[in-house]
Design a protein around this motif. Structure first.
Motif, PDB file in Angstrom:
ATOM      1  N   ASN A   7      12.205  34.227 -59.574  1.00  0.00           N
ATOM      2  CA  ASN A   7      11.331  33.630 -60.576  1.00  0.00           C
ATOM      3  C   ASN A   7      10.774  34.706 -61.482  1.00  0.00           C
ATOM      4  OD1 ASN A   7      11.391  30.873 -60.239  1.00  0.00           O
ATOM      5  ND2 ASN A   7       9.775  30.836 -58.697  1.00  0.00           N
ATOM      6  N   PHE A   8      10.620  34.386 -62.754  1.00  0.00           N
ATOM      7  CA  PHE A   8      10.011  35.328 -63.692  1.00  0.00           C
ATOM      8  C   PHE A   8       9.317  34.534 -64.783  1.00  0.00           C
ATOM      9  CE2 PHE A   8      14.185  34.365 -65.347  1.00  0.00           C
ATOM     10  CZ  PHE A   8      14.000  34.246 -66.727  1.00  0.00           C
TER      11      PHE A   8
ATOM     12  N   PRO B   8      -4.448  43.578 -62.677  1.00  0.00           N
ATOM     13  CA  PRO B   8      -3.326  44.236 -61.990  1.00  0.00           C
ATOM     14  C   PRO B   8      -2.017  43.469 -62.114  1.00  0.00           C
ATOM     15  CG  PRO B   8      -4.920  43.383 -60.402  1.00  0.00           C
ATOM     16  CD  PRO B   8      -5.547  43.260 -61.740  1.00  0.00           C
ATOM     17  N   PHE B   9      -2.081  42.116 -62.136  1.00  0.00           N
ATOM     18  CA  PHE B   9      -0.862  41.312 -62.262  1.00  0.00           C
ATOM     19  C   PHE B   9      -0.217  41.538 -63.621  1.00  0.00           C
ATOM     20  CE2 PHE B   9       1.304  37.421 -63.614  1.00  0.00           C
ATOM     21  CZ  PHE B   9       2.200  37.235 -62.565  1.00  0.00           C
ATOM     22  N   LEU B  10      -1.005  41.465 -64.695  1.00  0.00           N
ATOM     23  CA  LEU B  10      -0.463  41.643 -66.036  1.00  0.00           C
ATOM     24  C   LEU B  10       0.009  43.080 -66.250  1.00  0.00           C
ATOM     25  CD1 LEU B  10      -3.096  39.499 -67.955  1.00  0.00           C
ATOM     26  CD2 LEU B  10      -0.680  38.944 -67.599  1.00  0.00           C
ATOM     27  N   PHE B  11      -0.697  44.027 -65.658  1.00  0.00           N
ATOM     28  CA  PHE B  11      -0.262  45.424 -65.737  1.00  0.00           C
ATOM     29  C   PHE B  11       1.114  45.587 -65.095  1.00  0.00           C
ATOM     30  CE2 PHE B  11      -0.079  49.723 -63.878  1.00  0.00           C
ATOM     31  CZ  PHE B  11      -0.296  50.493 -65.002  1.00  0.00           C
ATOM     32  N   SER B  12       1.328  44.917 -63.948  1.00  0.00           N
ATOM     33  CA  SER B  12       2.624  44.980 -63.274  1.00  0.00           C
ATOM     34  C   SER B  12       3.724  44.325 -64.103  1.00  0.00           C
ATOM     35  CB  SER B  12       2.535  44.316 -61.898  1.00  0.00           C
ATOM     36  OG  SER B  12       3.788  44.322 -61.248  1.00  0.00           O
TER      37      SER B  12
ATOM     38  N   SER C 247       3.867  34.464 -57.501  1.00  0.00           N
ATOM     39  CA  SER C 247       3.168  35.397 -56.613  1.00  0.00           C
ATOM     40  C   SER C 247       3.077  36.727 -57.354  1.00  0.00           C
ATOM     41  CB  SER C 247       3.935  35.580 -55.302  1.00  0.00           C
ATOM     42  OG  SER C 247       5.189  36.213 -55.555  1.00  0.00           O
ATOM     43  N   PHE C 248       2.411  37.694 -56.766  1.00  0.00           N
ATOM     44  CA  PHE C 248       2.276  38.979 -57.451  1.00  0.00           C
ATOM     45  C   PHE C 248       3.642  39.603 -57.722  1.00  0.00           C
ATOM     46  CE2 PHE C 248       1.476  43.360 -58.318  1.00  0.00           C
ATOM     47  CZ  PHE C 248       0.239  43.394 -58.932  1.00  0.00           C
ATOM     48  N   HIS C 249       4.589  39.422 -56.812  1.00  0.00           N
ATOM     49  CA  HIS C 249       5.889  40.074 -56.975  1.00  0.00           C
ATOM     50  C   HIS C 249       6.661  39.513 -58.174  1.00  0.00           C
ATOM     51  CE1 HIS C 249       8.715  42.946 -55.345  1.00  0.00           C
ATOM     52  NE2 HIS C 249       9.707  42.069 -55.489  1.00  0.00           N
TER      53      HIS C 249
END
Length: 363
Positions: free
Chosen positions: A191-192, A219-223, A308-310
């Protein structure tokens, strides 16, 4: 002489040595894996009646040990631990395993398992984790937590690793047999988020507890714009950044990555706090809580994908590839040890292109 006992959980087998003697070993399986345990008992080449009788007695002793070990395995499966058993609570022993973890990734994997297992069976002792308890834990993750297949597999493997440490530490006498209880790993769908979906998430406003939501969102958007894993975002330091380039050795693979910071990534970095070298110093410590909040956030943005975060890492890979980056470059940015891993994202894009072409109506 027979080489082993028959139709028993634990068998005795002989291994011929160079000097003509034979060493005796126990052979059994736990969790589908073969274990061979030396007995330090030996059979001599038969040259006399006395030697033959001695070998028979030695082999009988080995078979007696095999029967005892078989009983121990059966008892362990039903929660009966003997000899070495202690009464450590699982949450306490898991905390010790967390404190002893060599990497941040391993530490957080054990922390997540500790939280989930304590919710499942509060106050359970290590010695009470039987095959039946393990089976119920898998069912709990499937039905109560709604975990994906590979997440359940990961949690099971962490639990088994902690129990293995318990065996080495003498907390339990022997590992119960968990074979056949964990789901097989499946190739999960990548998923993306598209750039439009990212914009929608950025534009979501939270009037209640905005500071908490900033801890979730940044942190999510930074990743999404660096491709860093959760463990690496957590551990990222200002000293890892030089001239707007991240120089970081990844927690998982130990590969050194160099990732330029673009304007999008810098937009979601917090302000530097004097005396604190960690970039995301207030990052949520509970991965499960963080992922729940990310899903809640995505739903408010009208996104129905499982997030999810990943997914942020998948998003970075697909965004860079779809905007002209080559596989080799993206592989280096992600720190993949094999380019075949990166090719999975190219296949996702190819599928999207086919759907776009097939969506054109017939003449």
């Amino acid at each position: 002489m027979a080489s082993g006992t028959q139709k028993k959980r634990v068998t005795v087998f002989e291994r011929t040595l160079r000097n003509g003697r034979s060493s005796l070993w126990l052979n059994y399986r736990i969790d589908g894996k073969r274990h061979r345990e030396p007995l330090n008992l030996f059979l001599d080449p038969v040259k006399s009646t006395a030697t033959k009788i001695k070998n028979q007695n030695t082999f009988a002793m080995a078979e007696a040990i095999a029967r005892k070990r078989s009983d121990e395995l059966d008892q362990a499966d039903h929660g009966i631990q003997i000899a070495k058993s202690r009464h450590d609570l699982f949450r306490d022993f898991a905390q010790k395993a967390i404190n002893d973890a060599k990497t941040e990734g391993l530490k957080h994997a054990r922390m997540e398992l500790q939280v989930v297992f304590e919710d499942f069976r509060p106050g359970i002792r290590v010695v009470d984790i039987t095959r039946d308890v393990f089976r119920d834990f898998v069912k709990y993750m499937e039905e109560e937590r709604n975990y994906a297949n590979n997440t359940i597999l990961h949690r099971c493997n962490v639990l088994k690793a902690i129990l293995h440490i318990a065996k080495l530490d003498g907390v339990i006498a022997i590992m119960p047999d968990f074979s056949g209880l964990t789901p097989a790993k499946i190739q999960s769908k990548r998923n993306f988020l598209t750039i439009d979906e990212l914009r929608a998430m950025v534009n979501v406003k939270f009037e209640k507890d905005p500071e908490m939501w900033e801890r979730v969102k940044r942190p999510f958007l930074f990743s999404c714009f660096t491709g860093l894993r959760l463990s690496d975002v957590r551990s990222l330091k200002w000293s890892d950044i030089d001239n707007d380039v991240i120089f970081l050795r990844q927690q998982k693979t130990k590969e050194l990555v160099q990732i330029p910071l673009n304007a999008n990534a810098k937009r979601f970095m917090p302000k530097k706090i004097f005396g604190n070298d960690r970039v995301f110093y207030d990052h949520p410590t509970c991965e499960e809580w963080h992922n729940r909040k990310i899903r809640e956030w995505a739903e408010k943005a009208g996104i129905t994908k499982h997030i999810s975060f990943h997914v942020a890492r998948h998003t970075f890979a697909t965004l860079t590839l779809s905007n002209g980056a080559d596989l080799f470059t993206v592989s280096k940015l992600l720190g993949h040890t094999k380019i075949t891993t990166t090719q999975i994202y190219a296949k996702v894009l190819d599928e999207g292109r086919r759907k776009a072409v097939n969506a054109i109506p017939d003449l």
